[in-house]
Motif scaffolding. Sequence first.
Motif, PDB file in Angstrom:
ATOM      1  N   THR A  77       0.840  -1.202   0.000  1.00  9.40           N
ATOM      2  CA  THR A  77       0.000   0.000   0.000  1.00  9.40           C
ATOM      3  C   THR A  77       0.872   1.248   0.000  1.00  9.40           C
ATOM      4  OG1 THR A  77      -1.833  -1.098   1.133  1.00  9.40           O
ATOM      5  CG2 THR A  77      -1.739   1.300   1.279  1.00  9.40           C
ATOM      6  N   LEU A  78       1.886   1.271   0.857  1.00 13.33           N
ATOM      7  CA  LEU A  78       2.774   2.429   0.921  1.00 13.33           C
ATOM      8  C   LEU A  78       3.547   2.608  -0.379  1.00 13.33           C
ATOM      9  CD1 LEU A  78       4.142   2.022   4.560  1.00 13.33           C
ATOM     10  CD2 LEU A  78       2.404   3.630   3.743  1.00 13.33           C
ATOM     11  N   GLU A  79       3.951   1.514  -0.988  1.00 14.54           N
ATOM     12  CA  GLU A  79       4.644   1.603  -2.277  1.00 14.54           C
ATOM     13  C   GLU A  79       3.732   2.199  -3.340  1.00 14.54           C
ATOM     14  OE1 GLU A  79       6.641  -1.364  -5.647  1.00 14.54           O
ATOM     15  OE2 GLU A  79       6.262  -2.114  -3.615  1.00 14.54           O
ATOM     16  N   GLY A  80       2.468   1.749  -3.356  1.00 14.01           N
ATOM     17  CA  GLY A  80       1.525   2.269  -4.345  1.00 14.01           C
ATOM     18  C   GLY A  80       1.246   3.743  -4.156  1.00 14.01           C
ATOM     19  N   LEU A  81       1.137   4.190  -2.911  1.00 12.62           N
ATOM     20  CA  LEU A  81       0.934   5.610  -2.645  1.00 12.62           C
ATOM     21  C   LEU A  81       2.154   6.426  -3.036  1.00 12.62           C
ATOM     22  CD1 LEU A  81      -0.781   5.283   0.863  1.00 12.62           C
ATOM     23  CD2 LEU A  81      -1.902   6.020  -1.256  1.00 12.62           C
ATOM     24  N   SER A  82       3.334   5.918  -2.721  1.00 16.08           N
ATOM     25  CA  SER A  82       4.578   6.625  -3.051  1.00 16.08           C
ATOM     26  C   SER A  82       4.757   6.776  -4.552  1.00 16.08           C
ATOM     27  CB  SER A  82       5.777   5.879  -2.458  1.00 16.08           C
ATOM     28  OG  SER A  82       5.708   5.820  -1.045  1.00 16.08           O
ATOM     29  N   MET A 100       7.606   2.620   9.109  1.00 16.98           N
ATOM     30  CA  MET A 100       7.479   2.454   7.665  1.00 16.98           C
ATOM     31  C   MET A 100       6.943   3.728   7.005  1.00 16.98           C
ATOM     32  SD  MET A 100       5.741  -1.341   7.644  1.00 16.98           S
ATOM     33  CE  MET A 100       5.816  -1.528   5.876  1.00 16.98           C
ATOM     34  N   ILE A 101       6.064   4.440   7.718  1.00 15.68           N
ATOM     35  CA  ILE A 101       5.387   5.594   7.127  1.00 15.68           C
ATOM     36  C   ILE A 101       6.203   6.870   7.232  1.00 15.68           C
ATOM     37  CG2 ILE A 101       3.334   7.068   7.301  1.00 15.68           C
ATOM     38  CD1 ILE A 101       1.826   4.582   8.352  1.00 15.68           C
ATOM     39  N   ASP A 102       6.774   7.137   8.403  1.00 11.62           N
ATOM     40  CA  ASP A 102       7.451   8.418   8.635  1.00 11.62           C
ATOM     41  C   ASP A 102       8.557   8.731   7.637  1.00 11.62           C
ATOM     42  OD1 ASP A 102       5.781   9.094  10.679  1.00 11.62           O
ATOM     43  OD2 ASP A 102       7.151   8.536  12.291  1.00 11.62           O
ATOM     44  N   LYS A 109       7.163  11.747  -0.191  1.00  9.49           N
ATOM     45  CA  LYS A 109       6.548  10.794  -1.102  1.00  9.49           C
ATOM     46  C   LYS A 109       5.071  10.570  -0.805  1.00  9.49           C
ATOM     47  CE  LYS A 109      10.761   8.245  -2.232  1.00  9.49           C
ATOM     48  NZ  LYS A 109      11.427   6.928  -2.250  1.00  9.49           N
ATOM     49  N   ILE A 110       4.684  10.703   0.455  1.00  9.80           N
ATOM     50  CA  ILE A 110       3.278  10.561   0.828  1.00  9.80           C
ATOM     51  C   ILE A 110       2.923  11.640   1.843  1.00  9.80           C
ATOM     52  CG2 ILE A 110       3.286   8.071   0.408  1.00  9.80           C
ATOM     53  CD1 ILE A 110       3.215   7.657   3.425  1.00  9.80           C
ATOM     54  N   THR A 239      -5.148   8.624   7.596  1.00 11.14           N
ATOM     55  CA  THR A 239      -5.397   8.548   6.161  1.00 11.14           C
ATOM     56  C   THR A 239      -4.126   8.983   5.438  1.00 11.14           C
ATOM     57  OG1 THR A 239      -7.752   9.007   6.433  1.00 11.14           O
ATOM     58  CG2 THR A 239      -6.790   9.448   4.260  1.00 11.14           C
ATOM     59  N   LEU A 240      -3.666   8.161   4.516  1.00  8.26           N
ATOM     60  CA  LEU A 240      -2.437   8.428   3.773  1.00  8.26           C
ATOM     61  C   LEU A 240      -2.770   8.646   2.306  1.00  8.26           C
ATOM     62  CD1 LEU A 240      -0.287   5.550   5.327  1.00  8.26           C
ATOM     63  CD2 LEU A 240      -0.470   7.915   6.133  1.00  8.26           C
TER      64      LEU A 240
END
Length: 320
Positions: A77-82, A100-102, A109-110, A239-240
Amino acid sequence: MKFHSRRYFSNPLARGLAAGALSLATATGAVQAAEPKEVRFGVQPWPGVTVKSEVSAQLLEAAGYETDTKELNTPLTLEGLSNKDLDVGLGGWYPVSSSMIDPLVQEGKIVRLTANLEGALSGVAVPTYVRDAGVESMSDLNEYADRFESKIYGIESGSTWNTGVKEAIKENRHNLGDWELVSSGTTAMLAQVGRATEREDWVAFYGWRPHWMNITYDLHYLEAPDDSQIAHTEATVYTLTPTDLEARLPNVHRFFSQYQVQPQTQSRWIYEHSYNERPEAEVAREWIAANPERVREWLDGVTTVDGESAFEAVKAEYGL
């Protein structure tokens, strides 16, 4: 991976409003503004995120958007958002997934848009009969290793929480050096917990709330004598979005900046969808129809793809 393509406007009146708006836009040369737009969701396979994403998707569909939903774990999910292959993810658990998010937020990137759920909780949980027998904190686990078969049950591989448990075992924190993390899907993990509680066997596992497990099972979340991401941790879910969402889809950005859910609401969604095994689309549609005032708050200042009131479009779609 699951992929769902969605269509919007199941209500004839709403379809008629959209068609009329499109004809008018065509006549005035504003065809591009009337074309439906797509919102792409990354959804971790957790009941709360599943229904929360479904509710928001149905509201956006009523406003004229098409939505695509991809079932992905947190890293994907994080890769897709980035990479801007996704537009929104509603499962940014803090502090569990902060490592992972910070970095992605700091690298630009997000965006961590808003807290869509506050007052959540996650960590190692045990049944209360285990707590009553003496297991109140992480430091108590190893004293009863044989009763637990030296196992902690976790969720899907790739989750930050699983990684934290593996690190704790590797570093022998809380004397867990000889323990094993058993990773599986959420459904399989909770099935294991259910079998154990029926027999009053001892089991330690990843628990969180809001979730139906807190309604069905009598649980205790373990404290820790030191800072530990795998023990009892108050959590907030964010929410990202990609960094360009506001520029590309300002209406969608506004909606998600206002889309916040109370823990008791999400627990009820989870109970209906996961425990009662009702389809998420059915749970979402029923809740939207029964809660117009909350929906109005979320859609304040939000318009359809044609520039009309999004809330009025939802009223037409759901017969409110």
